[in-house]
Design a protein around this motif. Structure first.
Motif, PDB file in Angstrom:
ATOM      1  N   LEU A   1     -77.251  -4.277 -19.096  1.00  0.00           N
ATOM      2  CA  LEU A   1     -76.686  -3.629 -20.280  1.00  0.00           C
ATOM      3  C   LEU A   1     -76.625  -4.534 -21.507  1.00  0.00           C
ATOM      4  O   LEU A   1     -77.027  -4.112 -22.604  1.00  0.00           O
TER       5      LEU A   1
ATOM      6  N   ASP B   1     -86.584  -0.026 -21.668  1.00  0.00           N
ATOM      7  CA  ASP B   1     -86.193   1.361 -21.444  1.00  0.00           C
ATOM      8  C   ASP B   1     -87.452   2.157 -21.113  1.00  0.00           C
ATOM      9  O   ASP B   1     -88.374   2.259 -21.921  1.00  0.00           O
TER      10      ASP B   1
ATOM     11  N   TYR C   1     -82.643  -3.931 -28.349  1.00  0.00           N
ATOM     12  CA  TYR C   1     -82.881  -2.655 -29.028  1.00  0.00           C
ATOM     13  C   TYR C   1     -81.892  -2.489 -30.185  1.00  0.00           C
ATOM     14  O   TYR C   1     -82.201  -2.763 -31.325  1.00  0.00           O
ATOM     15  N   GLU C   2     -80.720  -2.032 -29.855  1.00  0.00           N
ATOM     16  CA  GLU C   2     -79.684  -1.801 -30.854  1.00  0.00           C
ATOM     17  C   GLU C   2     -78.360  -1.675 -30.116  1.00  0.00           C
ATOM     18  O   GLU C   2     -78.325  -1.349 -28.925  1.00  0.00           O
ATOM     19  N   GLU C   3     -77.289  -1.956 -30.822  1.00  0.00           N
ATOM     20  CA  GLU C   3     -75.962  -1.807 -30.228  1.00  0.00           C
ATOM     21  C   GLU C   3     -75.769  -0.354 -29.790  1.00  0.00           C
ATOM     22  O   GLU C   3     -76.051   0.580 -30.549  1.00  0.00           O
ATOM     23  N   GLY C   4     -75.331  -0.180 -28.552  1.00  0.00           N
ATOM     24  CA  GLY C   4     -75.151   1.156 -28.016  1.00  0.00           C
ATOM     25  C   GLY C   4     -76.326   1.661 -27.206  1.00  0.00           C
ATOM     26  O   GLY C   4     -76.255   2.732 -26.594  1.00  0.00           O
ATOM     27  N   LYS C   5     -77.440   0.902 -27.196  1.00  0.00           N
ATOM     28  CA  LYS C   5     -78.613   1.318 -26.419  1.00  0.00           C
ATOM     29  C   LYS C   5     -78.278   1.438 -24.934  1.00  0.00           C
ATOM     30  O   LYS C   5     -78.773   2.329 -24.243  1.00  0.00           O
ATOM     31  N   SER C   6     -77.420   0.555 -24.442  1.00  0.00           N
ATOM     32  CA  SER C   6     -77.079   0.566 -23.016  1.00  0.00           C
ATOM     33  C   SER C   6     -76.437   1.880 -22.595  1.00  0.00           C
ATOM     34  O   SER C   6     -76.597   2.316 -21.451  1.00  0.00           O
ATOM     35  N   GLU C   7     -75.739   2.529 -23.511  1.00  0.00           N
ATOM     36  CA  GLU C   7     -75.073   3.785 -23.177  1.00  0.00           C
ATOM     37  C   GLU C   7     -76.051   4.954 -23.123  1.00  0.00           C
ATOM     38  O   GLU C   7     -75.736   5.994 -22.534  1.00  0.00           O
ATOM     39  N   LYS C   8     -77.223   4.774 -23.716  1.00  0.00           N
ATOM     40  CA  LYS C   8     -78.201   5.863 -23.794  1.00  0.00           C
ATOM     41  C   LYS C   8     -79.321   5.738 -22.758  1.00  0.00           C
ATOM     42  O   LYS C   8     -80.143   6.649 -22.631  1.00  0.00           O
ATOM     43  N   THR C   9     -79.374   4.607 -22.079  1.00  0.00           N
ATOM     44  CA  THR C   9     -80.518   4.312 -21.216  1.00  0.00           C
ATOM     45  C   THR C   9     -80.180   4.574 -19.753  1.00  0.00           C
ATOM     46  O   THR C   9     -79.194   4.052 -19.240  1.00  0.00           O
TER      47      THR C   9
ATOM     48  N   ASP D   1     -78.636  -3.883 -25.327  1.00  0.00           N
ATOM     49  CA  ASP D   1     -77.981  -3.860 -26.635  1.00  0.00           C
ATOM     50  C   ASP D   1     -78.515  -4.960 -27.552  1.00  0.00           C
ATOM     51  O   ASP D   1     -78.601  -4.776 -28.773  1.00  0.00           O
TER      52      ASP D   1
END
Length: 277
Positions: free
Chosen positions: A233, A174, A240-248, A237
């Motif tokens: 994606l 990221d 990093y962490e689950e849900g990282k793909s939605e924030k990047t 996830d």
């Protein structure tokens, strides 16, 4: 940061401006964290213009590279005096690559894929690094003027524009926090981003003049080198962490080379400490 904690990263590409566009964000993150980054271009880029040529173009592109390094926090930028389009996998070039990697005491080497579509120099850069890899660690009689490494570096591959349809994003970084620095690194290569590439694309009359407009221009026309795409994606996830793909929004992907060691996710996070932030 102690020297034991400090990581040494070397990005080996074929032309000046490629380390920036493929790995500039990752490099800026390493630099911000106190690690040592070096860029190497295996050619001098002397084909990269429509009206400037010869030594004048080489000198200009060299100065652009040095300015890009300054903006990114990259400590060194080496450019070999090989003409654009004439890079071959000769023993002389392989030995120089071994020398560059050893002298930098590289923990991580980032380069191009050795096979596939794309620029012939890019493929050859990947082949040169691949064929040099076995001689870098614990082979003292190879290139004896550069002390051999005790451990082989991790080799990562950048997905060249011709390889994006068929690569494995084993590592995705990221780069959202350093996107401005990556764009400034690209901006330093004005001969490429505002002259040669627009000329090739018939866009010279659309090149903006202000920095804010130029940021949008690079983001628009080089989006595939900057923005997250669907195949990245799951890796975001995972690492990093689950849900990282939605924030990047902005990221750089890399494939673990099949000719080096294959690290665990734990080792990847040790080598790329930004993954734990």
């Amino acid at each position: 940061m102690s020297t034991q904690q400090q990581k040494n990263i070397i990005v080996i590409a074929a032309h000046p401006d490629e380390p920036e566009i493929y790995a500039g964000g990752t490099s800026a993150l390493f630099a911000e964290m106190g690690h040592r980054v070096k860029f190497v271009s295996l050619t001098n880029g002397d084909c990269g213009h429509y009206s400037i040529s010869g030594q004048e173009l080489v000198d200009r592109r060299t100065q652009e590279a040095y300015e890009a390094a300054r903006r990114l926090g990259v400590l060194d930028y080496s450019i070999l005096n090989i003409s654009d389009g004439r890079l071959t996998n000769s023993f002389e070039v392989r030995e120089e690559v071994i020398r560059q990697i050893r002298n930098w005491k590289a923990d991580v080497v980032i380069t191009f894929h050795p096979e596939g579509a794309g620029h012939v120099d890019n493929r050859n850069a990947g082949r040169i690094v691949r064929d040099a890899a076995d001689f870098i660690a614990k082979v003292p009689n190879s290139v004896p003027d550069a002390p051999y490494l005790e451990q082989s570096p991790l080799f990562l591959l950048m997905p060249d524009y011709g390889k994006r349809h068929a690569y494995s994003p084993d590592l995705v970084v990221d780069i959202g926090s350093v996107i401005e620095k990556k764009l400034l690194g690209c901006d330093a290569h004005a001969s490429q981003f505002y002259e040669f590439a627009p000329w090739q694309r018939n866009l010279l009359d659309q090149v903006p003049q202000t920095w804010d407009a130029r940021k949008d221009y690079i983001l628009q026309y080089w989006s595939s080198f900057i923005e997250v795409s669907s195949e990245m994606l799951p890796t975001l996830d995972r690492l990093y962490e689950e849900g990282k793909s939605e924030k990047t929004k902005y990221a750089e992907p890399f494939e673990i080379a099949d000719y080096g060691r294959r690290p665990s996710d734990t080792e990847l996070k040790q080598l790329f400490p930004m993954l734990s932030q």
